[in-house]
Enzyme design. Sequence first.
Site, PDB file in Angstrom:
ATOM      1  N   HIS A 218      43.446  34.387 -45.681  1.00 13.87           N
ATOM      2  CA  HIS A 218      43.405  35.785 -45.230  1.00 13.87           C
ATOM      3  C   HIS A 218      43.733  36.782 -46.342  1.00 13.87           C
ATOM      4  O   HIS A 218      43.508  37.980 -46.171  1.00 13.87           O
ATOM      5  CB  HIS A 218      44.374  36.008 -44.061  1.00 13.87           C
ATOM      6  CG  HIS A 218      43.970  35.310 -42.805  1.00 13.87           C
ATOM      7  ND1 HIS A 218      42.754  35.514 -42.198  1.00 13.87           N
ATOM      8  CD2 HIS A 218      44.614  34.383 -42.037  1.00 13.87           C
ATOM      9  CE1 HIS A 218      42.666  34.758 -41.111  1.00 13.87           C
ATOM     10  NE2 HIS A 218      43.781  34.053 -40.992  1.00 13.87           N
TER      11      HIS A 218
ATOM     12  N   ASP B 202      38.829  26.612 -40.758  1.00 13.90           N
ATOM     13  CA  ASP B 202      39.956  27.153 -39.994  1.00 13.90           C
ATOM     14  C   ASP B 202      39.402  27.890 -38.776  1.00 13.90           C
ATOM     15  O   ASP B 202      38.287  28.407 -38.802  1.00 13.90           O
ATOM     16  CB  ASP B 202      40.741  28.117 -40.894  1.00 13.90           C
ATOM     17  CG  ASP B 202      42.063  28.560 -40.295  1.00 13.90           C
ATOM     18  OD1 ASP B 202      43.101  28.000 -40.686  1.00 13.90           O
ATOM     19  OD2 ASP B 202      42.051  29.467 -39.430  1.00 13.90           O
TER      20      ASP B 202
ATOM     21  N   HIS C  90      40.310  30.670 -37.686  1.00 15.38           N
ATOM     22  CA  HIS C  90      40.222  32.105 -37.967  1.00 15.38           C
ATOM     23  C   HIS C  90      39.235  32.359 -39.108  1.00 15.38           C
ATOM     24  O   HIS C  90      39.089  31.529 -40.000  1.00 15.38           O
ATOM     25  CB  HIS C  90      41.593  32.653 -38.370  1.00 15.38           C
ATOM     26  CG  HIS C  90      42.656  32.462 -37.327  1.00 15.38           C
ATOM     27  ND1 HIS C  90      43.472  31.353 -37.288  1.00 15.38           N
ATOM     28  CD2 HIS C  90      43.017  33.237 -36.278  1.00 15.38           C
ATOM     29  CE1 HIS C  90      44.305  31.457 -36.267  1.00 15.38           C
ATOM     30  NE2 HIS C  90      44.041  32.581 -35.628  1.00 15.38           N
TER      31      HIS C  90
ATOM     32  N   ASP D  34      43.645  24.594 -36.935  1.00 14.66           N
ATOM     33  CA  ASP D  34      43.939  25.332 -35.703  1.00 14.66           C
ATOM     34  C   ASP D  34      42.721  25.467 -34.796  1.00 14.66           C
ATOM     35  O   ASP D  34      42.808  26.085 -33.730  1.00 14.66           O
ATOM     36  CB  ASP D  34      44.554  26.706 -36.010  1.00 14.66           C
ATOM     37  CG  ASP D  34      43.841  27.448 -37.121  1.00 14.66           C
ATOM     38  OD1 ASP D  34      42.781  26.984 -37.569  1.00 14.66           O
ATOM     39  OD2 ASP D  34      44.351  28.509 -37.545  1.00 14.66           O
TER      40      ASP D  34
HETATM   41 ZN   LIG Z   1      43.805  29.912 -38.775  1.00 15.76          ZN
END
Ligand SMILES: [Zn+2]
Length: 339
Positions: free
Chosen positions: A125, A160, A162, A247
């Site tokens: 991120h 991931d 996200h 995740d």
């Molecule tokens: Zn994540």
Amino acid sequence: MAVLFSTDERFRDHDTGPFHPERAARLAAVEDGLLLAGVDDAVERIEPRPATDEELQRVHPEAFVRGIERFCESGQTHVDGDTVVSVQSAHLARLGSGAGIDAIERMRAGEADAAFIAPRPPGHHATATRAMGFCLFNHAAVAAASLTAVGERVAIVDIDAHHGNGTQDIFYRDPDVLYVSWHQHPLYPGTGLARDVGEGPGLGTTINLPMPPAATGDHYRGLFEQIVVPAIEAHGTTWLIISAGFDGHRDDPLTDLGLTSADYGDLVADVISTVPAGRRIVFLEGGYDLEAVTRSTAATVAALFGERLHPERPTAGGPGGDVVELVTATRERIGNLRA
Ligand SMILES: [Zn+2]
């Protein structure tokens, strides 16, 4: 196969407080994954070294690096609502980025076929100038920049749950880095629409595969064959970096995807097959259910050894089948733009 495993006890000193999902116990869960896969003795453990200023600053401007260092050393704790740091965190993030570069140097010297890096804090991120989403420095991006600096063409495949907004942002105009992300949409940080495809010289070298909640592994595998393989071939990728957040596992408390550890293992086995051995590096990103992290690490590291390990069953039959048409239509539009 020789597989490097790089982590450090000191990563546990990145203290996010008692209630944060990105916690030190995650690294113990990763270690348990090596035991579960039966490769605890087979991996070659290496100690990371910190990234140099020059290596970090291929991605992160000096003022940003110094700002993060001062923030952590001052004893402040909250970069934003969920990005929590402690005094050592900036140094540990630098160590995480260095771990990747060190593994690349060893592979370039012919010492290993693949590497699994387990840093804290994670990286994907972090943009060039902003720490967010538990991340300070973007380890995958720093690794990729070290490779493009010597003429390699890099694919960063982000599995991931996200979207790796930081990685996308850093390479959005860079044709040497192909960024591919499967991620749940909608979900934090809200970026990663299929229509976001790179710009300028990087047009077409960003590929977003936004998956609906409960999406299953069969649709990930379909997208790999129909979208990702042709894109990597067209790109002329010479090195592969996987941002492996676990995740997307159906047990993860932060997300709603429907994957199992077997899906992760199969996906990693498929993705690494697109480049020769010795050019494959995996970074741990997210993953917040400890047992899911253990099983998914086991399946992933087994894949690096050339084995298919299924601690659980692969999944199929959930939502996500329409993503391939959406992304195919988007990529055809780019083809028209270029023609
Ligand atoms: Zn994540």
